[in-house]
Design an enzyme around this catalytic site. Structure first.
Site, short mmCIF file in Angstrom:
data_model
loop_
_atom_site.label_atom_id
_atom_site.label_comp_id
_atom_site.label_asym_id
_atom_site.label_seq_id
_atom_site.Cartn_x
_atom_site.Cartn_y
_atom_site.Cartn_z
N HIS A 20 0.78 -1.11 -0.03
CA HIS A 20 0.10 0.07 -0.11
C HIS A 20 0.87 1.23 -0.01
O HIS A 20 2.00 1.13 0.18
CB HIS A 20 -1.02 -0.16 1.04
CG HIS A 20 -0.36 -0.03 2.45
ND1 HIS A 20 0.18 -0.73 2.96
CD2 HIS A 20 -0.36 1.03 3.50
CE1 HIS A 20 0.82 -0.58 4.23
NE2 HIS A 20 0.17 0.63 4.90
N HIS A 68 4.48 -4.33 10.67
CA HIS A 68 4.90 -3.77 12.06
C HIS A 68 5.27 -4.93 13.21
O HIS A 68 4.28 -5.77 13.16
CB HIS A 68 4.07 -2.60 12.67
CG HIS A 68 3.82 -1.55 11.73
ND1 HIS A 68 5.00 -0.43 11.67
CD2 HIS A 68 3.10 -1.12 10.39
CE1 HIS A 68 4.44 0.61 10.70
NE2 HIS A 68 3.42 -0.02 10.07
N HIS A 73 -7.36 -0.78 5.53
CA HIS A 73 -6.51 0.27 6.00
C HIS A 73 -6.55 1.42 5.08
O HIS A 73 -6.44 2.35 5.31
CB HIS A 73 -5.32 -0.69 6.24
CG HIS A 73 -4.04 0.26 6.77
ND1 HIS A 73 -3.94 0.78 8.04
CD2 HIS A 73 -2.96 0.69 6.18
CE1 HIS A 73 -2.86 1.42 8.14
NE2 HIS A 73 -2.05 1.50 7.19
N HIS A 128 1.57 3.90 1.84
CA HIS A 128 1.92 4.72 3.12
C HIS A 128 3.47 4.83 2.93
O HIS A 128 4.15 4.04 2.40
CB HIS A 128 1.63 4.10 4.48
CG HIS A 128 -0.09 4.44 4.56
ND1 HIS A 128 -0.54 3.83 5.59
CD2 HIS A 128 -0.99 5.30 4.02
CE1 HIS A 128 -1.86 4.08 5.80
NE2 HIS A 128 -1.92 5.14 4.78
N ASP A 145 5.92 4.71 4.99
CA ASP A 145 6.87 3.74 5.67
C ASP A 145 6.72 2.35 4.93
O ASP A 145 7.57 1.63 5.43
CB ASP A 145 6.52 4.01 7.32
CG ASP A 145 4.80 3.32 7.40
OD1 ASP A 145 4.25 3.84 6.46
OD2 ASP A 145 4.79 2.52 8.19
N HIS A 146 6.15 2.33 3.91
CA HIS A 146 6.06 1.13 3.17
C HIS A 146 6.73 1.15 1.69
O HIS A 146 7.19 0.30 1.25
CB HIS A 146 4.84 0.42 2.98
CG HIS A 146 3.99 0.35 4.38
ND1 HIS A 146 3.93 -1.22 4.67
CD2 HIS A 146 3.75 0.71 5.28
CE1 HIS A 146 3.56 -1.38 6.08
NE2 HIS A 146 3.56 -0.11 6.35
N ASP A 200 -0.22 -3.71 6.38
CA ASP A 200 -0.93 -3.15 7.43
C ASP A 200 -2.33 -3.70 7.78
O ASP A 200 -3.11 -2.84 8.07
CB ASP A 200 -0.78 -1.77 7.69
CG ASP A 200 0.66 -1.10 7.98
OD1 ASP A 200 1.31 -1.83 8.07
OD2 ASP A 200 0.78 0.07 7.83
ZN LIG Z 1 -0.20 1.83 6.35
#
Ligand SMILES: [Zn+2]
Length: 257
Positions: free
Chosen positions: A55, A169, A114, A57, A59-60, A131
Site C-alpha cells: 500500500h 510492524h 486500512h 503509505h 513507511d512502506h 498493515d
Molecule cells: Zn499503512
C-alpha cells in the site's frame, strides 16, 4: 530453498526479505527505507530482483527509489494507485505473479480497509499482509469501512493454518495488551503474550506468526467465536459480526495499555 527475514526499519516497521542464498538473489516487501536493505544485500552478497508493495503509505514505499538507483533491473509490483510511483507492474485481486529468482509465485489478494487499494501477497507458505492483519491485531481503518476490513480479514483467515504471517510492524506486545483486556480467559493468548515478552526482551522479532495461532488469539479474527467482552457495548455484540468488529476496532483506537 528460500530464507525469510524481517529487516527492522524506521521506528517499528519490518521490511520482509525472501532470498535464495545459492543463486544470490532476493526480493523485499514494503521497503520503507533503502539503507537497511542495501546493508543486508551487501553483507549476504545478494542482488535485488523484485520489490512487492502492499500500500501507498510512506513507511512502506519510501525506500523504493533508493533501491532502484542501486539495482536498476529490479521489478516493482504495486497495486493500482497513483500515490505509488516507481512501479513497473500493477497488480490486482486474483493476479498471480511469478518471480524467476528467487523462484517464487504469489497470489494477489485485494484487502481494502486500512487503505482502499491495499493488497496482500500469498505464496511459498507465506503471507505478506502489510498493515491489514497484525500479530494479535489489525490495521487502522484510514480509508475503508469496518465491513470492508472484516471481509479482507476473513479472506486472509481462510488461508492454510500453517501460513506464516509477515506483517508490516512489530506491534505484537501492544496488541496483546488490548487482546487480553478483551479475552482475559483466552489461554492461547496468554501464552502468546508471554512468548512475545521474552522475544522482545531478547531483541528478537515476534514475527512471522502462524495463521493457526492468530485464529486462536487475535480478537479481530474471533468475532464469531468469542464471548461478549464486558467493556464493549452489548448492543453492538447482538447486532451482528460487522457491528462487533466495528466496536472492537474503535475500542482499540481508544485503548492505552
Ligand atoms: Zn499503512
Amino acid at each position: 530453498m528460500l530464507t525469510l527475514s524481517p529487516l527492522p526499519a524506521l521506528a517499528d516497521n519490518y521490511i520482509w526479505m525472501l532470498a535464495d542464498e545459492m543463486r544470490g538473489t532476493a526480493l523485499v516487501v514494503d521497503p520503507g527505507e533503502a539503507a537497511p536493505v542495501l546493508d543486508v544485500l551487501e553483507a549476504r552478497n545478494l542482488r535485488l530482483t523484485a520489490v512487492l508493495l502492499t500500500h501507498h503509505h510512506p513507511d512502506h514505499i519510501g525506500g523504493v527509489a533508493g533501491l532502484l538507483a542501486r539495482f536498476p533491473g529490479t521489478v516493482v509490483y504495486a497495486p493500482v494507485d497513483e500515490r505509488i510511483p516507481n512501479a513497473h507492474t500493477r497488480v490486482g485481486d486474483g493476479d498471480r505473479i511469478a518471480i524467476e529468482s528467487p523462484a517464487a509465485q504469489f497470489d494477489v489478494i485485494a484487502v481494502p480497509g486500512h487503505t482502499r487499494t491495499h493488497v496482500a501477497y500469498y505464496g511459498e507458505g507465506v503471507l505478506f499482509c502489510g498493515d491489514t492483519l497484525f500479530s494479535l491485531g489489525c490495521g487502522r481503518l484510514f480509508e475503508g469501512t469496518p465491513a470492508q476490513m472484516l471481509a479482507s480479514l476473513d479472506r486472509l483467515a481462510a488461508l492454510p493454518a500453517d501460513t506464516r504471517i509477515c506483517c508490516g510492524h512489530e506491534y505484537t506486545l501492544a496488541n496483546a495488551a488490548f487482546a487480553q483486556r478483551i479475552e482475559p480467559r483466552n489461554e492461547a493468548l496468554r501464552l502468546r503474550r508471554e512468548q512475545a515478552r521474552m522475544l522482545r526482551e531478547a531483541g528478537t522479532p515476534t514475527l512471522p506468526s502462524l495463521l493457526a495461532d492468530e485464529r486462536a488469539a487475535n480478537p479481530f479474527l474471533r468475532v464469531d467465536v468469542m464471548d461478549a467482552p464486558p467493556e464493549l457495548p452489548q448492543q453492538a455484540w447482538r447486532a451482528g459480526r460487522v457491528a462487533r468488529f466495528a466496536a472492537l476496532r474503535s475500542a482499540k483506537d481508544g485503548f492505552r495499555a
